[in-house]
Write a protein that holds these residues in place. Structure first.
Motif, PDB file in Angstrom:
ATOM      1  N   LYS A   1       0.841  -1.187   0.000  1.00  0.00           N
ATOM      2  CA  LYS A   1       0.000   0.000   0.000  1.00  0.00           C
ATOM      3  C   LYS A   1       0.878   1.239   0.000  1.00  0.00           C
ATOM      4  N   MET A   2       0.582   2.162  -0.912  1.00  0.00           N
ATOM      5  CA  MET A   2       1.323   3.420  -0.970  1.00  0.00           C
ATOM      6  C   MET A   2       0.730   4.399   0.032  1.00  0.00           C
ATOM      7  N   LYS A   3       1.601   5.020   0.811  1.00  0.00           N
ATOM      8  CA  LYS A   3       1.173   6.047   1.756  1.00  0.00           C
ATOM      9  C   LYS A   3       2.012   7.287   1.513  1.00  0.00           C
ATOM     10  N   VAL A   4       1.350   8.442   1.488  1.00  0.00           N
ATOM     11  CA  VAL A   4       2.012   9.715   1.228  1.00  0.00           C
ATOM     12  C   VAL A   4       1.564  10.704   2.283  1.00  0.00           C
ATOM     13  N   CYS A   5       2.512  11.415   2.866  1.00  0.00           N
ATOM     14  CA  CYS A   5       2.188  12.481   3.810  1.00  0.00           C
ATOM     15  C   CYS A   5       2.735  13.788   3.275  1.00  0.00           C
ATOM     16  N   ILE A   6       1.893  14.804   3.298  1.00  0.00           N
ATOM     17  CA  ILE A   6       2.315  16.146   2.908  1.00  0.00           C
ATOM     18  C   ILE A   6       1.934  17.096   4.033  1.00  0.00           C
ATOM     19  N   ASN A   7       2.547  18.261   4.020  1.00  0.00           N
ATOM     20  CA  ASN A   7       2.265  19.262   5.041  1.00  0.00           C
ATOM     21  C   ASN A   7       0.833  19.777   4.884  1.00  0.00           C
ATOM     22  N   ASN A   8       0.104  19.835   5.974  1.00  0.00           N
ATOM     23  CA  ASN A   8      -1.236  20.406   5.955  1.00  0.00           C
ATOM     24  C   ASN A   8      -1.112  21.925   5.865  1.00  0.00           C
ATOM     25  N   ASP A  10      -3.343  25.899   5.644  1.00  0.00           N
ATOM     26  CA  ASP A  10      -4.604  26.574   5.926  1.00  0.00           C
ATOM     27  C   ASP A  10      -5.245  27.014   4.611  1.00  0.00           C
ATOM     28  N   ASP A  11      -6.372  27.686   4.689  1.00  0.00           N
ATOM     29  CA  ASP A  11      -7.099  28.094   3.479  1.00  0.00           C
ATOM     30  C   ASP A  11      -6.296  29.039   2.592  1.00  0.00           C
ATOM     31  N   GLY A  12      -5.315  29.729   3.178  1.00  0.00           N
ATOM     32  CA  GLY A  12      -4.467  30.634   2.398  1.00  0.00           C
ATOM     33  C   GLY A  12      -3.251  29.949   1.798  1.00  0.00           C
ATOM     34  N   GLY A  13      -3.116  28.643   2.045  1.00  0.00           N
ATOM     35  CA  GLY A  13      -1.978  27.899   1.519  1.00  0.00           C
ATOM     36  C   GLY A  13      -0.743  27.946   2.395  1.00  0.00           C
ATOM     37  N   ASN A  14      -0.889  28.493   3.598  1.00  0.00           N
ATOM     38  CA  ASN A  14       0.241  28.575   4.519  1.00  0.00           C
ATOM     39  C   ASN A  14       0.358  27.289   5.330  1.00  0.00           C
ATOM     40  N   PRO A  15       1.582  26.784   5.513  1.00  0.00           N
ATOM     41  CA  PRO A  15       1.750  25.536   6.265  1.00  0.00           C
ATOM     42  C   PRO A  15       1.344  25.697   7.723  1.00  0.00           C
ATOM     43  N   LEU A  16       0.722  24.649   8.274  1.00  0.00           N
ATOM     44  CA  LEU A  16       0.354  24.664   9.684  1.00  0.00           C
ATOM     45  C   LEU A  16       1.571  24.455  10.566  1.00  0.00           C
ATOM     46  N   LYS A  17       2.627  23.886  10.002  1.00  0.00           N
ATOM     47  CA  LYS A  17       3.872  23.707  10.729  1.00  0.00           C
ATOM     48  C   LYS A  17       5.009  23.756   9.728  1.00  0.00           C
ATOM     49  N   VAL A  18       6.090  24.410  10.111  1.00  0.00           N
ATOM     50  CA  VAL A  18       7.304  24.396   9.306  1.00  0.00           C
ATOM     51  C   VAL A  18       8.174  23.281   9.880  1.00  0.00           C
ATOM     52  N   TRP A  19       8.437  22.276   9.061  1.00  0.00           N
ATOM     53  CA  TRP A  19       9.177  21.094   9.513  1.00  0.00           C
ATOM     54  C   TRP A  19      10.672  21.347   9.363  1.00  0.00           C
ATOM     55  N   GLN A  20      11.336  21.609  10.498  1.00  0.00           N
ATOM     56  CA  GLN A  20      12.786  21.786  10.536  1.00  0.00           C
ATOM     57  C   GLN A  20      13.323  20.917  11.673  1.00  0.00           C
ATOM     58  N   PRO A  21      13.386  19.612  11.448  1.00  0.00           N
ATOM     59  CA  PRO A  21      13.749  18.703  12.534  1.00  0.00           C
ATOM     60  C   PRO A  21      15.203  18.835  12.978  1.00  0.00           C
ATOM     61  N   ASN A  22      15.404  18.813  14.279  1.00  0.00           N
ATOM     62  CA  ASN A  22      16.742  18.763  14.863  1.00  0.00           C
ATOM     63  C   ASN A  22      17.082  17.344  15.293  1.00  0.00           C
ATOM     64  N   LYS A  23      16.039  16.532  15.489  1.00  0.00           N
ATOM     65  CA  LYS A  23      16.215  15.139  15.900  1.00  0.00           C
ATOM     66  C   LYS A  23      15.338  14.265  15.017  1.00  0.00           C
ATOM     67  N   ASP A  24      15.647  12.955  14.997  1.00  0.00           N
ATOM     68  CA  ASP A  24      14.876  12.018  14.169  1.00  0.00           C
ATOM     69  C   ASP A  24      13.396  12.002  14.517  1.00  0.00           C
ATOM     70  N   LYS A  41      -0.997  18.201  11.631  1.00  0.00           N
ATOM     71  CA  LYS A  41      -0.260  19.113  10.752  1.00  0.00           C
ATOM     72  C   LYS A  41       0.081  18.431   9.425  1.00  0.00           C
ATOM     73  N   LEU A  42      -0.321  17.158   9.284  1.00  0.00           N
ATOM     74  CA  LEU A  42      -0.065  16.387   8.069  1.00  0.00           C
ATOM     75  C   LEU A  42      -1.367  16.027   7.363  1.00  0.00           C
ATOM     76  N   VAL A  43      -1.297  15.909   6.060  1.00  0.00           N
ATOM     77  CA  VAL A  43      -2.370  15.310   5.269  1.00  0.00           C
ATOM     78  C   VAL A  43      -1.825  13.943   4.872  1.00  0.00           C
ATOM     79  N   PRO A 105      -5.296  19.751  -1.271  1.00  0.00           N
ATOM     80  CA  PRO A 105      -4.169  20.538  -0.774  1.00  0.00           C
ATOM     81  C   PRO A 105      -2.808  20.139  -1.324  1.00  0.00           C
ATOM     82  N   MET A 106      -2.741  19.230  -2.272  1.00  0.00           N
ATOM     83  CA  MET A 106      -1.457  18.829  -2.840  1.00  0.00           C
ATOM     84  C   MET A 106      -1.066  19.800  -3.952  1.00  0.00           C
TER      85      MET A 106
END
Length: 126
Positions: A1-8, A10-24, A41-43, A105-106
């Motif tokens: 099964k293929m699974k895909v996650c993208i950043n969620n 808002d209605d203006g196209g702005n990300p609900l979270k900016v993903w800048q990981p410092n740890k795994d 924060k993910l779709v 939202p993709m």
């Protein structure tokens, strides 16, 4: 099964979270696998499973005429809890031609990346 996650977004196209990981454990894939508090924060999308068609004697997906050739590369992505609304569909229309349809939202860029990854079965898999 293929699974895909993208950043969620808002209605203006702005990300609900900016993903800048410092740890795994701060990465998108970790959030998805462990269903952390940032899961909203993910779709999360999955390929729609085909249904059996007695007339054809095979499993099929309805591409509404947009895909014209059978192929193992053909797929439709929908939200995990909503198989009726395809966010993306990709399929063969000729020997070396494919059709790619995508909706919010993709983004087109995200859809193209997912489509390219489908050409290598091991890419993006655990």
């Amino acid at each position: 099964k293929m699974k895909v996650c993208i950043n969620n977004v808002d209605d203006g196209g702005n990300p609900l979270k900016v993903w800048q990981p410092n740890k795994d454990d701060e990465r998108m894939v970790s959030c998805f696998k462990k269903e952390t508090s940032d899961i909203d924060k993910l779709v999360c999308l999955e390929n729609k499973p085909p249904s059996w068609n007695d007339e054809v004697g095979a499993y099929v997906l309805n591409f509404n005429g947009r895909v014209t050739m059978a192929s193992v590369k053909n797929f439709q992505l929908c939200e995990q809890n909503d198989e009726q609304d395809q966010i993306m569909q990709f399929g063969r229309i000729g020997k070396d031609e494919f059709s790619l349809d995508v909706q919010w939202p993709m983004s087109l860029f995200q859809a193209f990346a997912v489509a390219l990854s489908s050409f290598d079965a091991k890419l993006g898999c655990d």
